[in-house]
Design a protein around this motif. Structure first.
Motif, PDB file in Angstrom:
ATOM      1  N   GLU A  24       0.837  -1.203   0.000  1.00 50.45           N
ATOM      2  CA  GLU A  24       0.000   0.000   0.000  1.00 50.45           C
ATOM      3  C   GLU A  24       0.873   1.255   0.000  1.00 50.45           C
ATOM      4  OE1 GLU A  24      -3.763   2.042   0.139  1.00 50.45           O
ATOM      5  OE2 GLU A  24      -3.091   0.031  -0.449  1.00 50.45           O
ATOM      6  N   GLY A  25       1.977   1.208   0.743  1.00 54.80           N
ATOM      7  CA  GLY A  25       2.891   2.344   0.784  1.00 54.80           C
ATOM      8  C   GLY A  25       3.504   2.632  -0.576  1.00 54.80           C
ATOM      9  N   LYS A  26       3.905   1.581  -1.280  1.00 53.75           N
ATOM     10  CA  LYS A  26       4.472   1.762  -2.624  1.00 53.75           C
ATOM     11  C   LYS A  26       3.405   2.249  -3.605  1.00 53.75           C
ATOM     12  CE  LYS A  26       6.527  -2.168  -3.565  1.00 53.75           C
ATOM     13  NZ  LYS A  26       7.410  -3.093  -4.325  1.00 53.75           N
ATOM     14  N   LYS A  27       2.211   1.713  -3.459  1.00 53.54           N
ATOM     15  CA  LYS A  27       1.127   2.052  -4.389  1.00 53.54           C
ATOM     16  C   LYS A  27       0.694   3.496  -4.247  1.00 53.54           C
ATOM     17  CE  LYS A  27      -3.717   0.768  -5.270  1.00 53.54           C
ATOM     18  NZ  LYS A  27      -4.820  -0.136  -4.833  1.00 53.54           N
ATOM     19  N   THR A  28       0.593   3.974  -3.013  1.00 54.49           N
ATOM     20  CA  THR A  28       0.065   5.325  -2.757  1.00 54.49           C
ATOM     21  C   THR A  28       1.163   6.347  -2.467  1.00 54.49           C
ATOM     22  OG1 THR A  28      -0.187   4.821  -0.390  1.00 54.49           O
ATOM     23  CG2 THR A  28      -2.066   4.353  -1.825  1.00 54.49           C
ATOM     24  N   ILE A  29       2.422   5.903  -2.502  1.00 56.30           N
ATOM     25  CA  ILE A  29       3.560   6.768  -2.159  1.00 56.30           C
ATOM     26  C   ILE A  29       3.358   7.345  -0.753  1.00 56.30           C
ATOM     27  CG2 ILE A  29       5.134   8.526  -3.046  1.00 56.30           C
ATOM     28  CD1 ILE A  29       4.586   6.279  -4.998  1.00 56.30           C
ATOM     29  N   LYS A  69       2.953   4.258   5.655  1.00 57.14           N
ATOM     30  CA  LYS A  69       2.596   2.846   5.489  1.00 57.14           C
ATOM     31  C   LYS A  69       3.837   1.961   5.496  1.00 57.14           C
ATOM     32  CE  LYS A  69      -1.855   2.844   5.263  1.00 57.14           C
ATOM     33  NZ  LYS A  69      -2.350   2.877   6.608  1.00 57.14           N
ATOM     34  N   LEU A  70       4.935   2.467   4.963  1.00 55.56           N
ATOM     35  CA  LEU A  70       6.181   1.709   4.986  1.00 55.56           C
ATOM     36  C   LEU A  70       6.708   1.584   6.417  1.00 55.56           C
ATOM     37  CD1 LEU A  70       7.930   3.126   1.798  1.00 55.56           C
ATOM     38  CD2 LEU A  70       6.747   0.946   2.046  1.00 55.56           C
ATOM     39  N   SER A  71       6.533   2.637   7.199  1.00 58.57           N
ATOM     40  CA  SER A  71       6.917   2.573   8.615  1.00 58.57           C
ATOM     41  C   SER A  71       6.078   1.535   9.357  1.00 58.57           C
ATOM     42  CB  SER A  71       6.742   3.943   9.281  1.00 58.57           C
ATOM     43  OG  SER A  71       7.577   4.910   8.683  1.00 58.57           O
ATOM     44  N   GLU A  72       4.785   1.467   9.026  1.00 63.67           N
ATOM     45  CA  GLU A  72       3.903   0.481   9.636  1.00 63.67           C
ATOM     46  C   GLU A  72       4.316  -0.931   9.234  1.00 63.67           C
ATOM     47  OE1 GLU A  72       0.009   1.659   8.406  1.00 63.67           O
ATOM     48  OE2 GLU A  72       0.085   3.549   9.511  1.00 63.67           O
ATOM     49  N   HIS A 100       8.380   2.064  -8.760  1.00 64.39           N
ATOM     50  CA  HIS A 100       8.938   1.003  -9.608  1.00 64.39           C
ATOM     51  C   HIS A 100       9.857   1.546 -10.696  1.00 64.39           C
ATOM     52  CE1 HIS A 100       6.212  -1.772  -7.658  1.00 64.39           C
ATOM     53  NE2 HIS A 100       5.227  -0.929  -7.893  1.00 64.39           N
ATOM     54  N   ASP A 101       9.889   2.892 -10.864  1.00 64.40           N
ATOM     55  CA  ASP A 101      10.680   3.479 -11.938  1.00 64.40           C
ATOM     56  C   ASP A 101      11.962   4.145 -11.463  1.00 64.40           C
ATOM     57  OD1 ASP A 101       8.772   2.679 -13.701  1.00 64.40           O
ATOM     58  OD2 ASP A 101       7.674   4.587 -13.673  1.00 64.40           O
ATOM     59  N   TYR A 102      12.395   3.825 -10.229  1.00 62.17           N
ATOM     60  CA  TYR A 102      13.609   4.451  -9.716  1.00 62.17           C
ATOM     61  C   TYR A 102      14.828   4.065 -10.547  1.00 62.17           C
ATOM     62  CZ  TYR A 102      11.162   5.886  -5.487  1.00 62.17           C
ATOM     63  OH  TYR A 102      10.301   6.468  -4.611  1.00 62.17           O
TER      64      TYR A 102
END
Length: 285
Positions: A188-193, A197-200, A266-268
């Motif tokens: 969800e963190g990656k999807k919504t930037i 969420k990444l911390s969670e 995904h485009d980094y």
């Protein structure tokens, strides 16, 4: 539902009591406490975690009084889980009194029946292979139920599964559910930037690590933690760059310029992920 994360411990408990008193000992009350347990894990608030587990035990005990069935076992498991986490002597004494009262009430209502504390049973875990298969089957069913569902439904389903696993003293399932919640927040963190969420996600992985016994399981969780932290760091860098860029540009921008400023995790550029084994390891686990 009120967000409890920014409240003081006292305010959180009062808010939870108000919510659950209004709905009674039903599934909505259990879910409210389950979400509070999730918040306590994210914030690493062991006191709140203990309080919530005690309250969940109280909820099961109220249900047991009404229906006189295995809710006594669930209350016993939740009180035991709270006692295992408890660091405050006064709270520990309160929990011991609760357990004593619950056992006495159970014997009175169920003709001498004593609730089972599964986590105390020496043979509870059984053979390692059968437990791995059992947990895999449960998680597969959860995945099937939550497939193509909205984020909130999936989160609540896994939160309820987490409460059940803790109540049953099922540490192996508890670890897998925590890992699944971590995966949910990561995606969800990656999807919504959404950096939060990444911390969670990292908090869920770290919580699973605290009780993980096998070295292989620890390695899997450590890879998830490191990869999540890597993505979080890269995302923060890109967000900071975008803010600086917007501050240095005129406020009026065309729609095409707005579109190009959108971040896609995904485009980094490869320099952001110097070791491709991060992504490979995530998919393997």
């Amino acid at each position: 539902m009120t967000d409890l994360r920014m409240m003081s411990l006292c305010d959180k408990l009062q808010c939870l009591d108000l919510q659950t008193n209004m709905s009674g000992p039903d599934n909505d009350s259990e879910l409210a406490y389950g979400r509070a347990l999730r918040d306590a894990i994210v914030t690493k608030d062991i006191t709140m975690e203990t309080e919530v587990l005690k309250s969940l035990g109280d909820l099961s005990l109220e249900r047991a009084k009404l229906s006189k069935h295995s809710e006594f076992d669930k209350a016993a498991g939740l009180y035991a889980a709270a006692l295992l986490r408890c660091t405050d002597p006064d709270m520990g004494q309160t929990l011991e009194h609760r357990i004593g009262y619950m056992e006495k009430l159970s014997r009175q209502l169920l003709q001498g029946y004593t609730p089972h504390f599964l986590w105390l049973s020496p043979d509870y875990w059984g053979a390692a292979d059968s437990n791995i298969l059992r947990v895999a089957e449960i998680c597969d069913k959860l995945d099937h139920v939550t497939k193509k569902q909205e984020f909130q439904f999936v989160e609540d389903t896994y939160i309820q599964a987490l409460v059940t696993a803790i109540a049953n003293g099922d540490m192996m399932l508890e670890q897998e559910v925590l890992k699944s919640l971590g995966d949910l927040y990561h995606e969800e963190g990656k999807k919504t930037i959404d950096v939060s969420k990444l911390s969670e996600a990292a908090a869920m992985y770290n919580k699973a690590l605290t009780s993980c016994a096998g070295s292989e399981g620890k390695q899997t969780l450590l890879h998830r933690v490191r990869y999540t932290e890597k993505v979080e760091g890269v995302m923060k860098q890109h967000l900071s760059r975008r803010v600086l860029k917007e501050q240095n540009q005129p406020k009026a921008k065309s729609k095409s310029e707005d579109a190009t400023s959108t971040i896609n995790i995904h485009d980094y550029h490869p320099v952001d992920f110097p070791d491709p084994r991060w992504e490979l390891q995530l998919h393997k686990t």
